[in-house]
Design a protein around this motif. Structure first.
Motif, PDB file in Angstrom:
ATOM      1  N   GLU A   9       0.825  -1.213   0.000  1.00  0.00           N
ATOM      2  CA  GLU A   9       0.000   0.000   0.000  1.00  0.00           C
ATOM      3  C   GLU A   9       0.858   1.261   0.000  1.00  0.00           C
ATOM      4  O   GLU A   9       0.473   2.272  -0.573  1.00  0.00           O
ATOM      5  CB  GLU A   9      -0.952  -0.003   1.197  1.00  0.00           C
ATOM      6  CG  GLU A   9      -2.053  -1.033   1.060  1.00  0.00           C
ATOM      7  CD  GLU A   9      -2.956  -1.131   2.283  1.00  0.00           C
ATOM      8  OE1 GLU A   9      -2.674  -0.476   3.313  1.00  0.00           O
ATOM      9  OE2 GLU A   9      -3.956  -1.861   2.209  1.00  0.00           O
ATOM     10  N   TYR A  30      -1.614   8.771  -7.660  1.00  0.00           N
ATOM     11  CA  TYR A  30      -2.973   8.400  -8.066  1.00  0.00           C
ATOM     12  C   TYR A  30      -3.414   9.099  -9.348  1.00  0.00           C
ATOM     13  O   TYR A  30      -4.373   8.691  -9.972  1.00  0.00           O
ATOM     14  CB  TYR A  30      -3.978   8.623  -6.935  1.00  0.00           C
ATOM     15  CG  TYR A  30      -3.851   9.955  -6.233  1.00  0.00           C
ATOM     16  CD1 TYR A  30      -4.509  11.074  -6.720  1.00  0.00           C
ATOM     17  CD2 TYR A  30      -3.067  10.088  -5.095  1.00  0.00           C
ATOM     18  CE1 TYR A  30      -4.384  12.288  -6.095  1.00  0.00           C
ATOM     19  CE2 TYR A  30      -2.949  11.307  -4.464  1.00  0.00           C
ATOM     20  CZ  TYR A  30      -3.607  12.412  -4.963  1.00  0.00           C
ATOM     21  OH  TYR A  30      -3.477  13.627  -4.334  1.00  0.00           O
ATOM     22  N   ASN A  79      -6.463   3.653 -10.948  1.00  0.00           N
ATOM     23  CA  ASN A  79      -7.163   2.393 -10.653  1.00  0.00           C
ATOM     24  C   ASN A  79      -6.292   1.420  -9.870  1.00  0.00           C
ATOM     25  O   ASN A  79      -6.535   0.215  -9.886  1.00  0.00           O
ATOM     26  CB  ASN A  79      -7.633   1.746 -11.959  1.00  0.00           C
ATOM     27  CG  ASN A  79      -8.613   2.635 -12.685  1.00  0.00           C
ATOM     28  OD1 ASN A  79      -9.534   3.172 -12.084  1.00  0.00           O
ATOM     29  ND2 ASN A  79      -8.405   2.829 -13.968  1.00  0.00           N
ATOM     30  N   LYS A 132      -4.766  -0.895  -7.067  1.00  0.00           N
ATOM     31  CA  LYS A 132      -5.442  -1.660  -6.022  1.00  0.00           C
ATOM     32  C   LYS A 132      -4.557  -2.784  -5.512  1.00  0.00           C
ATOM     33  O   LYS A 132      -3.570  -3.151  -6.140  1.00  0.00           O
ATOM     34  CB  LYS A 132      -6.771  -2.187  -6.521  1.00  0.00           C
ATOM     35  CG  LYS A 132      -6.685  -3.001  -7.804  1.00  0.00           C
ATOM     36  CD  LYS A 132      -8.051  -3.369  -8.346  1.00  0.00           C
ATOM     37  CE  LYS A 132      -8.405  -2.394  -9.420  1.00  0.00           C
ATOM     38  NZ  LYS A 132      -9.644  -2.649 -10.102  1.00  0.00           N
ATOM     39  N   CYS A 154      -4.789  -6.786  -4.431  1.00  0.00           N
ATOM     40  CA  CYS A 154      -5.623  -7.973  -4.622  1.00  0.00           C
ATOM     41  C   CYS A 154      -5.014  -9.139  -3.844  1.00  0.00           C
ATOM     42  O   CYS A 154      -3.799  -9.288  -3.789  1.00  0.00           O
ATOM     43  CB  CYS A 154      -5.712  -8.330  -6.103  1.00  0.00           C
ATOM     44  SG  CYS A 154      -6.360  -6.989  -7.118  1.00  0.00           S
ATOM     45  N   CYS A 157     -10.029  -7.592  -4.816  1.00  0.00           N
ATOM     46  CA  CYS A 157      -9.246  -6.353  -5.003  1.00  0.00           C
ATOM     47  C   CYS A 157      -9.897  -5.177  -4.274  1.00  0.00           C
ATOM     48  O   CYS A 157     -11.115  -5.004  -4.305  1.00  0.00           O
ATOM     49  CB  CYS A 157      -9.110  -6.030  -6.474  1.00  0.00           C
ATOM     50  SG  CYS A 157      -8.271  -7.325  -7.410  1.00  0.00           S
ATOM     51  N   GLN A 158      -9.030  -4.384  -3.635  1.00  0.00           N
ATOM     52  CA  GLN A 158      -9.488  -3.177  -2.945  1.00  0.00           C
ATOM     53  C   GLN A 158      -8.617  -2.007  -3.382  1.00  0.00           C
ATOM     54  O   GLN A 158      -7.394  -2.105  -3.386  1.00  0.00           O
ATOM     55  CB  GLN A 158      -9.416  -3.350  -1.449  1.00  0.00           C
ATOM     56  CG  GLN A 158     -10.315  -4.460  -0.944  1.00  0.00           C
ATOM     57  CD  GLN A 158     -10.148  -4.698   0.546  1.00  0.00           C
ATOM     58  OE1 GLN A 158      -9.188  -4.247   1.151  1.00  0.00           O
ATOM     59  NE2 GLN A 158     -11.083  -5.426   1.123  1.00  0.00           N
ATOM     60  N   PRO A 159      -9.250  -0.872  -3.727  1.00  0.00           N
ATOM     61  CA  PRO A 159      -8.465   0.289  -4.171  1.00  0.00           C
ATOM     62  C   PRO A 159      -7.587   0.824  -3.043  1.00  0.00           C
ATOM     63  O   PRO A 159      -7.938   0.737  -1.881  1.00  0.00           O
ATOM     64  CB  PRO A 159      -9.517   1.307  -4.589  1.00  0.00           C
ATOM     65  CG  PRO A 159     -10.830   0.770  -4.162  1.00  0.00           C
ATOM     66  CD  PRO A 159     -10.663  -0.644  -3.734  1.00  0.00           C
ATOM     67  N   GLN A 198      -6.313   3.955  -1.210  1.00  0.00           N
ATOM     68  CA  GLN A 198      -6.740   5.336  -1.018  1.00  0.00           C
ATOM     69  C   GLN A 198      -5.519   6.219  -0.797  1.00  0.00           C
ATOM     70  O   GLN A 198      -4.650   5.891   0.016  1.00  0.00           O
ATOM     71  CB  GLN A 198      -7.679   5.444   0.179  1.00  0.00           C
ATOM     72  CG  GLN A 198      -8.941   4.614   0.043  1.00  0.00           C
ATOM     73  CD  GLN A 198      -9.780   5.022  -1.157  1.00  0.00           C
ATOM     74  OE1 GLN A 198      -9.876   6.183  -1.500  1.00  0.00           O
ATOM     75  NE2 GLN A 198     -10.392   4.034  -1.805  1.00  0.00           N
TER      76      GLN A 198
END
Length: 170
Positions: A89, A101, A106, A108, A110, A163-165, A167
């Motif tokens: 992250e 970003y 996009n 992410k 996963c 999958c999570q974006p 932030q």
């Protein structure tokens, strides 16, 4: 309303114009519908028969007439994998700076299909091959590992729902 008032506001003319425009739109939409219906067999792959005389390229195009993305033609760009989710992250900001970003909207994380403790940093998903190659080059230009790679949808080692974006931090 008197006849004199009707003539001064041109109400009948406006109504007439609106009706003419509506009629033209109905005619255009109707003709599009007829054209689509006339080509239904070409648009509906389940109705297309494959004959032994078809060439492979003709068969492929008749099975996918709109060149819609398939698992073999939809690509993902993967920059890294690790058991350290927090490290993944932080990676985009550490490598590409605080504005990462904008280059990778996009991005992410996963989770692996087979190993719940393994995660993947995905820079882009469901891309065409040319877009995936361009994104991979952009990743290299933004200090991501030169080993950033591209996989087709049917080859990815994670499920898309895992999958999570990422932030951006403020």
């Amino acid at each position: 309303m008197s006849e004199k008032d009707t003539q001064s506001t041109n109400m009948p003319w406006k109504v007439y114009a609106i009706l003419k425009i509506a009629g033209a739109l109905i005619a255009v939409v109707g003709s599009l519908g007829v054209a689509a219906f006339a080509n239904w067999d070409k648009l509906n792959p389940s109705k297309t028969e494959q004959s032994p005389t078809n060439k492979p390229s003709e068969t492929a195009s008749s099975q996918n007439p709109q060149n819609m993305p398939t698992p073999e033609t939809t690509y993902y760009v993967i920059a890294a994998s690790s058991k350290d989710r927090a490290g993944l992250e932080d990676m985009p900001e550490n490598l590409a700076g605080e504005q990462y970003y904008y280059s990778f909207p996009n991005i992410k994380i996963c989770t692996s299909k087979t190993k719940a403790d393994t995660h993947y940093l995905v820079l882009g998903s469901e891309l065409s091959e040319s877009d995936a190659k361009a994104l991979k080059q952009q990743a290299k230009s933004n200090n991501f590992d030169p080993d950033t790679y591209i996989l087709a949808l049917n080859q990815i080692p994670f499920t898309r729902t895992s999958c999570q974006p990422i932030q951006p931090t403020n």
